[in-house]
Design an enzyme around this catalytic site. Structure first.
Site, PDB file in Angstrom:
ATOM      1  N   ASP A   9       0.778  -1.248   0.000  1.00 45.63           N
ATOM      2  CA  ASP A   9       0.000   0.000   0.000  1.00 45.63           C
ATOM      3  C   ASP A   9       0.808   1.295   0.000  1.00 45.63           C
ATOM      4  O   ASP A   9       0.508   2.227   0.756  1.00 45.63           O
ATOM      5  CB  ASP A   9      -0.953   0.009   1.197  1.00 45.63           C
ATOM      6  CG  ASP A   9      -1.947  -1.138   1.182  1.00 45.63           C
ATOM      7  OD1 ASP A   9      -1.917  -1.953   0.246  1.00 45.63           O
ATOM      8  OD2 ASP A   9      -2.747  -1.219   2.118  1.00 45.63           O
ATOM      9  N   LYS A  98      -7.092  -4.875  -3.175  1.00 42.90           N
ATOM     10  CA  LYS A  98      -7.856  -5.394  -2.033  1.00 42.90           C
ATOM     11  C   LYS A  98      -8.841  -4.347  -1.537  1.00 42.90           C
ATOM     12  O   LYS A  98      -8.691  -3.164  -1.817  1.00 42.90           O
ATOM     13  CB  LYS A  98      -6.919  -5.810  -0.909  1.00 42.90           C
ATOM     14  CG  LYS A  98      -6.066  -4.672  -0.354  1.00 42.90           C
ATOM     15  CD  LYS A  98      -5.010  -5.192   0.608  1.00 42.90           C
ATOM     16  CE  LYS A  98      -4.107  -4.110   1.140  1.00 42.90           C
ATOM     17  NZ  LYS A  98      -4.756  -3.108   1.962  1.00 42.90           N
ATOM     18  N   CYS A 141      -1.906  -2.261   7.712  1.00 41.41           N
ATOM     19  CA  CYS A 141      -1.884  -3.207   6.598  1.00 41.41           C
ATOM     20  C   CYS A 141      -0.600  -4.037   6.505  1.00 41.41           C
ATOM     21  O   CYS A 141      -0.643  -5.186   6.082  1.00 41.41           O
ATOM     22  CB  CYS A 141      -2.176  -2.473   5.292  1.00 41.41           C
ATOM     23  SG  CYS A 141      -3.859  -1.808   5.275  1.00 41.41           S
TER      24      CYS A 141
END
Length: 192
Positions: A9, A98, A141
């Site tokens: 990310d 995602k 994350c």
């Protein structure tokens, strides 16, 4: 051993100036790119994950608690969802999206391309048994991705010097969870 680097990310909304910007995000984006290029001979594969929200339900809130609900971020098709300019996505063999219709903290919830293989299946198809995890945010994350990597049976290491975390308190709690799960930790995280 077949090794993969998982870049988590490194997106505009998670870097300075983004809707959920983490101090040190841009620096992490640049450092991850430099590391991936300089150490390409150490990895058989490099993958990147990204939040790619379409309608994640209660994950978005106008009155977020910053635990289960958050301000709008990384909405598909917006500049905030794009990789940060200091991260070169060409270092990745594949990108896993995602959180289209869920919170989607872990890269292992993502799929390649348009509904392709999930991350665990993709890694197994390439005989990967060991992963290093880097990216943003250490306490969210990155933590979720590393924990799921262990659950999926991969030998897992987080390179903390190539991560950026939200706060010292939540980073420390995340590191303890990772240690307890058998994830190897190397270096010190950057904490905003």
């Amino acid at each position: 051993m077949t090794r993969a680097l998982i870049v988590v990310d490194v997106q505009n909304d998670f870097c300075e100036g983004g809707s959920l910007g983490v101090d040190g995000g841009a620096r992490t984006a640049a450092a991850v790119t430099e590391y991936a290029r300089a150490n390409s001979n150490e990895y058989d594969h490099v993958v990147a994950t990204r939040d790619h929200h379409i309608d994640p339900g209660a994950h978005f809130s106008d009155d977020p608690d910053f635990v289960d609900s958050w301000p709008r971020h990384c909405e598909a098709g917006t500049p905030g969802a794009e990789f940060h300019a200091d991260f070169d996505p060409s270092v990745a063999d594949e990108v896993f999206s995602k959180g289209q219709y869920s919170a989607g903290y872990s890269g292992f919830e993502g799929t390649a391309g348009d509904g392709g293989a999930d991350l665990a299946a993709w890694l197994r198809a390439r005989d990967v048994d060991e992963v290093d995890v880097v990216g943003i945010a250490t306490d969210h994350c990155v933590r979720a991705t590393a924990l799921d990597a262990r659950k999926e049976g991969f030998r897992t290491r987080v390179l903390l010097g190539l991560t950026a975390g939200v706060s010292g308190t939540t980073v420390e709690a995340a590191l303890e969870q990772l240690r307890e799960a058998g994830v190897s930790l190397e270096g010190e995280p950057l904490v905003g």
